[in-house]
Design a protein around this motif. Structure first.
Motif, PDB file in Angstrom:
ATOM      1  N   TRP A  75      27.506 -13.082   4.669  1.00  0.00           N
ATOM      2  CA  TRP A  75      26.157 -13.393   5.159  1.00  0.00           C
ATOM      3  C   TRP A  75      25.195 -12.258   4.838  1.00  0.00           C
ATOM      4  O   TRP A  75      24.062 -12.491   4.410  1.00  0.00           O
TER       5      TRP A  75
ATOM      6  N   ARG B   3      22.022 -12.465   2.302  1.00  0.00           N
ATOM      7  CA  ARG B   3      20.865 -12.731   3.174  1.00  0.00           C
ATOM      8  C   ARG B   3      20.896 -14.194   3.621  1.00  0.00           C
ATOM      9  O   ARG B   3      19.928 -14.946   3.458  1.00  0.00           O
ATOM     10  N   ALA B   4      21.977 -14.572   4.226  1.00  0.00           N
ATOM     11  CA  ALA B   4      22.216 -15.964   4.592  1.00  0.00           C
ATOM     12  C   ALA B   4      21.225 -16.449   5.646  1.00  0.00           C
ATOM     13  O   ALA B   4      20.754 -15.690   6.489  1.00  0.00           O
ATOM     14  N   GLY B   5      20.935 -17.744   5.598  1.00  0.00           N
ATOM     15  CA  GLY B   5      20.160 -18.404   6.639  1.00  0.00           C
ATOM     16  C   GLY B   5      21.109 -19.077   7.613  1.00  0.00           C
ATOM     17  O   GLY B   5      22.169 -19.562   7.222  1.00  0.00           O
TER      18      GLY B   5
ATOM     19  N   THR C 213      15.728 -16.640  11.482  1.00  0.00           N
ATOM     20  CA  THR C 213      16.225 -17.570  10.474  1.00  0.00           C
ATOM     21  C   THR C 213      17.269 -16.951   9.562  1.00  0.00           C
ATOM     22  O   THR C 213      18.174 -17.640   9.101  1.00  0.00           O
ATOM     23  N   HIS C 214      17.149 -15.663   9.267  1.00  0.00           N
ATOM     24  CA  HIS C 214      18.045 -15.005   8.329  1.00  0.00           C
ATOM     25  C   HIS C 214      18.878 -13.942   9.036  1.00  0.00           C
ATOM     26  O   HIS C 214      18.493 -13.404  10.072  1.00  0.00           O
TER      27      HIS C 214
ATOM     28  N   HIS D  86      15.942 -19.841  -1.030  1.00  0.00           N
ATOM     29  CA  HIS D  86      15.548 -19.405   0.307  1.00  0.00           C
ATOM     30  C   HIS D  86      16.695 -18.727   1.031  1.00  0.00           C
ATOM     31  O   HIS D  86      16.507 -17.732   1.717  1.00  0.00           O
ATOM     32  N   HIS D  87      17.928 -19.245   0.864  1.00  0.00           N
ATOM     33  CA  HIS D  87      19.062 -18.649   1.579  1.00  0.00           C
ATOM     34  C   HIS D  87      20.402 -18.803   0.866  1.00  0.00           C
ATOM     35  O   HIS D  87      21.426 -18.414   1.421  1.00  0.00           O
TER      36      HIS D  87
END
Length: 559
Positions: free
Chosen positions: A212, A216-218, A226-227, A497-498
């Motif tokens: 993660w 930079r996981a969402g 969110t992240h 984004h993620h």
């Protein structure tokens, strides 16, 4: 001073992982269900691709033998090498089904502690061996697959052995956690303390804290947290030139953040071994509600109003008509908005009512005629939200089943400003839809959902489903994916984004990234990894920083 207490271990029966596809081996769809699912897609194959027996798959002969000092940590067993060859993207699944494992690592390394990581990097730098850090292998962007020249060999560094929660600060609500811990194990160890990290990506069951952080996981929250960045207090990272540990404080204005350098670095600058993470009290009050909209733009306007209201729902997922129909939560061209609120301390009924008002003001109608009825125990959940959640968790297994039927079923996600959202949504459907028709010769399906929302824009997540010609699936998807990246770039949307950059998003990332920052990033790579052994080809080109250079003497973890 905060009270620091050791975390109690928690035993968990782990499902046997699939070496070729997503998740647990026993949850994959059987042949009969693959055929039934494929029948829903015009042009799909009549029979599923067989799942190869890993024992019969031909692997390249290992090019390296472990040194005596590390031999007890390494394995060249076919099961280990095959399962560490790829991540879990559509193209990974297709290649695994074909038995195409030429990129298999020569050895898989299973360190038992941080000093083992130090020793592996020391050896690899001197032997010119590529090291690919591996959390749990759920990458969908080519993040754990090495595609360059084999150099002195390639090893996959599996961090599953670094799986302990080392300390829990119950006063400051934080924990020092090793990078290899899986999501369910982490939550099980925090639960006795009434705490939670509250980070639940779709891959939660099959991904690690280190993964993660490196990508930079969402996660769970659609707004605010969110992240994983938002939950990170400090990091400890082993690099080929030393151990980097940042100061553990709630915040600091002392120059550029050292943690920001490694968050999202995808194993190219160092190996994250542990982190102090911010925790929360476990929520006791929960409620959810779903609303249907006859017009997607009106639904998106409702989401924008919610995102800008300051009410900050934990869940705010907007499903367009195709996504809602696919999940079985609505039909007839209607979109569905799923809302959820939660609190560790206070009832959430009033906040849900305010969110419901905003949804109604923009033309939304309660799904099933109810605006959500939170139970006294705080586990309120309306039927549409529950159905969507079940479909959400099952979707990767359906993707694998469709892949076996030679159906393209893959996703890409992004984020953009609200002013560009409508045009991006239409361009993906019209422009990319035309590419899908041209490439596959079929109409195909493109669905969308908003996974996260911000006051200044949404994070749209698109799914493409279309029948492909057997044997040409990857070439066809690669052409569609390239066109998708062009559409995102043309509309000022991010390449991801993620899901991270990996190798699959490199072309779009190279265009998106400012050149002065690219130069700074390459300089950091040269300083931290002078032999260029760490995950070459991710984020930037994979050449060695200084060919033939002898790596500098380095310090151990406690110096």
């Amino acid at each position: 001073m905060a009270e620091i207490t050791p975390a109690a271990p928690a035993a968990r029966t782990r499902p046997r992982r699939s070496w070729w596809g997503w998740g647990a081996e026993d949850r994959a769809l059987p042949d009969s269900e693959c055929v039934a699912l494929g029948a829903l897609v015009p042009g799909a194959a009549d029979t599923p691709l067989p799942v190869p027996d890993v024992r019969s798959v031909e692997l390249p002969k290992p090019r390296i033998s472990p040194p005596a000092s590390l031999a007890h940590l390494m394995s060249d067993a076919p099961q280990d090498r095959a399962s560490h060859t790829y991540g879990k993207a559509y193209r990974d699944v297709v290649r695994a089904l074909r038995g195409e494992l030429g990129a298999a690592p020569d050895q898989v390394v299973y360190p038992r502690g941080e000093q083992d990581v130090v020793d592996v990097l020391d050896w690899a730098a001197g032997a010119d061996v590529v090291v690919v850090p591996y959390g749990a292998g759920s990458s969908v962007v080519g993040g754990v697959e090495y595609r360059g020249d084999r150099r002195g060999g390639v090893v996959s560094l599996d961090l599953a052995g670094l799986d302990r929660v080392l300390d829990i600060d119950t006063v400051g609500r934080a924990a020092r956690i090793q990078a290899g811990v899986l999501g369910p194990d982490l939550e099980a160890r925090l639960r006795p303390h009434g705490l939670t990290l509250r980070h639940f990506p779709q891959s939660f069951e099959f991904s690690t804290l280190g993964g993660w952080l490196a990508t930079r996981a969402g996660g769970h929250y659609a707004t605010l947290l969110t992240h994983i960045d938002d939950l990170t207090q400090s990091l400890r990272v082993v690099t080929p030139v030393g151990v980097n540990e940042s100061l553990r404080v709630p915040g600091s204005g002392a120059g550029p953040s050292p943690d920001r350098l490694f968050l999202g670095s995808e194993g190219t600058l160092g190996v994250i071994t542990e982190a102090w993470m911010r925790l929360q009290d476990r929520p006791r009050h929960k409620a959810s509600a779903s609303f249907v909209f006859g017009d997607f733009k009106a639904a998106a306007a409702a989401v924008r109003a919610i995102a800008q209201s300051g009410l900050n729902p934990a869940n705010c997922r907007l499903l367009d008509p195709g996504e809602a129909a696919l999940a079985g939560v609505a039909g007839g061209g209607r979109s569905v908005l799923v809302l959820g609120v939660e609190s560790a301390h206070f009832p959430v009924d009033d906040r849900l009512a305010e969110l419901a008002t905003l949804a109604r003001d923009h033309g939304g109608s309660p799904a099933g005629g109810t605006a959500g009825r939170p139970s006294a125990g705080g586990a309120g959940d309306d039927s549409a939200a529950g159905a969507w959640r079940s479909a959400f968790l099952r979707m990767p297994y359906l993707r694998d089943a469709l892949a076996r039927m030679s159906v393209i079923s893959e996703t890409f996600e992004t984020a953009c400003t609200w002013g560009r959202a409508d045009a991006l949504y239409e361009a993906v459907h019209w422009d990319l839809g035309a590419v899908v028709r041209e490439v596959t010769g079929a109409e195909g399906m493109i669905n969308c959902r908003f996974t996260h929302v911000y006051p200044d824009g949404p994070a749209p997540y698109f799914t493409v489903i279309a029948a492909a010609r057997r044997g040409s699936e990857l070439a066809m998807w690669d052409e569609i994916k390239a066109a998708a990246m062009e559409v995102l770039g043309a509309h000022g949307a991010t390449v991801t984004h993620h899901h991270a950059v990996g190798r699959d998003h490199r072309p779009g990332y190279d265009r998106q990234r400012p050149e002065p920052f690219a130069r700074a990033l390459r300089a950091a790579k040269g300083a931290l990894d002078p032999a260029g052994i760490l995950n070459p080809g991710v984020l930037f080109d994979g050449e060695r920083s200084r060919a033939g250079r002898t790596p500098p003497a380095r310090r151990g973890q406690n110096e």
